[in-house]
Scaffold this active site. Structure first.
Site, PDB file in Angstrom:
ATOM      1  N   HIS A   1      44.871  42.000  36.526  1.00 45.61           N
ATOM      2  CA  HIS A   1      44.178  40.697  36.076  1.00 45.61           C
ATOM      3  C   HIS A   1      42.753  41.132  35.988  1.00 45.61           C
ATOM      4  O   HIS A   1      42.483  41.966  35.315  1.00 45.61           O
ATOM      5  CB  HIS A   1      44.548  39.830  37.314  1.00 45.61           C
TER       6      HIS A   1
ATOM      7  N   ASP B   1      39.295  37.136  39.459  1.00 46.91           N
ATOM      8  CA  ASP B   1      38.472  38.011  39.025  1.00 46.91           C
ATOM      9  C   ASP B   1      37.397  38.795  40.285  1.00 46.91           C
ATOM     10  O   ASP B   1      37.263  38.113  41.354  1.00 46.91           O
ATOM     11  CB  ASP B   1      37.365  37.645  37.900  1.00 46.91           C
TER      12      ASP B   1
ATOM     13  N   GLU C   1      43.423  40.621  29.254  1.00 46.16           N
ATOM     14  CA  GLU C   1      42.643  39.460  30.139  1.00 46.16           C
ATOM     15  C   GLU C   1      41.507  39.766  30.401  1.00 46.16           C
ATOM     16  O   GLU C   1      40.429  38.961  30.253  1.00 46.16           O
ATOM     17  CB  GLU C   1      43.654  39.084  31.264  1.00 46.16           C
ATOM     18  N   ASP C   2      40.925  41.064  30.776  1.00 45.71           N
ATOM     19  CA  ASP C   2      39.737  41.348  31.252  1.00 45.71           C
ATOM     20  C   ASP C   2      39.378  42.660  30.513  1.00 45.71           C
ATOM     21  O   ASP C   2      40.178  43.488  30.264  1.00 45.71           O
ATOM     22  CB  ASP C   2      39.512  41.142  32.877  1.00 45.71           C
TER      23      ASP C   2
ATOM     24  N   ILE D   1      39.086  42.663  36.136  1.00 41.29           N
ATOM     25  CA  ILE D   1      38.574  44.270  36.525  1.00 41.29           C
ATOM     26  C   ILE D   1      37.100  44.338  36.764  1.00 41.29           C
ATOM     27  O   ILE D   1      36.371  43.197  36.018  1.00 41.29           O
ATOM     28  CB  ILE D   1      39.197  45.129  35.534  1.00 41.29           C
TER      29      ILE D   1
HETATM   30 CA   LIG Z   1      35.686  40.955  35.325  1.00 41.50          CA
HETATM   31 CA   LIG Z   2      40.219  35.481  34.390  1.00 42.23          CA
END
Ligand SMILES: [Ca+2]
Ligand SMILES: [Ca+2]
Length: 336
Positions: A96, A150, A35-36, A98
């Site tokens: 989620h 985020d 995701e990140d 980072i």
């Molecule tokens: Ca980020």
């Molecule tokens: Ca996101």
């Protein structure tokens, strides 16, 4: 009702494969998603994998989340799972967004949004490169950190965070989205002070900061735009401008040399939220240049209808290479 309309607007549009990228490599390490991604100046990329998010697909629903590391200075970089120090609850780890922070003494801190048991908190780790490990320092929870998506680190224990919804309950979250309520916000957190610094978003998602650390960029996924905010000495933010786009913007990465914004985007929100193997969610990467100027330049660098890459959420560059992550699918690494 605006958010519902916005979601439908893209319902029938389909991005064609317009990949002009050389030698793409599909990274299977993270088939539970990526995701990140956050890349250090020395080319070490941190990747958050294994997100379980209400309403979104997961191909590995029972597998705990992980943080991977890739050394992008290598010719054929491998992704290595980072070991996490003892005492941290790995079984419920659900990473989620980072963000990394390099302190004056060169210590690298990794901030990770975590959703164990559907809650929201921020985990602070110290990265130990010799050992490919993360030492857990603390868990940050606060009444204002309700539904964090985020974060962007501002210091060794301070950050800005986006709350993508006001509600954290699954059904209320969906109601909030489909009624088009603008109750999503951005919060500043430090051990001394926690406060809301921006509000009125449909779904605040990716957040990042300009290389000169004067401007904070916030993606509103359901409003299809990126907001530029000026950061002040007391950490408050004031709105400078909004760049309207035609896609659901997820995470934002910054090119530290040019200041360009790289956005992982979802061209079709309905396909992401109602996963159908016969009608896959697409991927799209935008590069935004000169966002502060009168005429920012937006380039669609990558587009795929989902046959190759589903649900791109982040795109980060390092030395002419592009690393694209997805919410629940695999990752793609290629030359620009
Ligand atoms: Ca980020
Ligand atoms: Ca996101």
């Amino acid at each position: 009702m605006r958010a519902g309309v916005v979601l439908k607007r893209r319902f029938f549009s389909m991005g064609n494969t317009l990949c002009h990228l050389k030698t793409p490599v599909y990274l299977r390490f993270a088939e539970a998603g990526s995701e990140d991604i956050d890349i250090l100046p020395n080319g070490l990329a941190f990747i958050s994998s294994g997100l379980k998010y209400p309403g979104l697909k997961s191909f590995a629903p029972d597998k705990p989340g992980e943080i991977f590391l890739m050394d992008l200075t290598e010719d054929n970089p491998r992704a290595v799972e980072l070991r996490i120090s003892r005492g941290f609850d790995l079984a419920s780890f659900n990473p989620h967004g980072i963000s990394t922070y390099i302190d004056r003494d060169d210590t690298v801190y990794l901030f990770v949004v975590n959703h164990p048991h559907q809650k929201s908190m921020v985990e602070l780790f110290k990265f130990v490169e010799d050992d490919n490990s993360l030492v857990h320092l603390k868990t940050i929870q606060h009444d204002l950190l309700t539904s964090v998506n985020d974060i962007v680190a501002m210091g060794p224990d301070s950050f800005y965070a986006t709350n993508d919804h006001y509600f954290s309950d699954f059904l209320l979250m969906f109601l909030e989205m489909f009624l088009g309520l603008t109750w999503s916000n951005v919060v500043y957190y430090s051990p001394k002070e926690v406060k809301e610094v921006a509000s009125g978003f449909y779904l605040a998602n990716g957040i990042n900061i300009s290389p000169d650390r004067k401007y904070v960029y916030i993606a509103d996924a359901l409003d299809h735009n990126v907001h530029v905010m000026e950061k002040h000495a007391n950490w408050s933010l004031t709105h400078v401008k909004t760049l309207q786009l035609d896609t659901l913007v997820d995470n934002l990465s910054i090119d530290p040399h040019t200041g360009d914004i790289w956005a992982g985007c979802h061209p079709n929100g309905m396909k992401l939220f109602y996963y159908d193997p016969e009608n896959l969610p697409a991927s799209e990467v935008l590069r935004i240049q000169h966002i502060l100027s009168e005429q920012p330049v937006v380039t669609r660098v990558y587009s795929d209808n989902g046959s190759v890459l589903q649900g791109s959420s982040v795109a980060s560059i390092y030395d002419g290479k592009l690393l694209i992550g997805t919410v629940f699918h695999r990752a793609l690494y290629c030359d620009l």
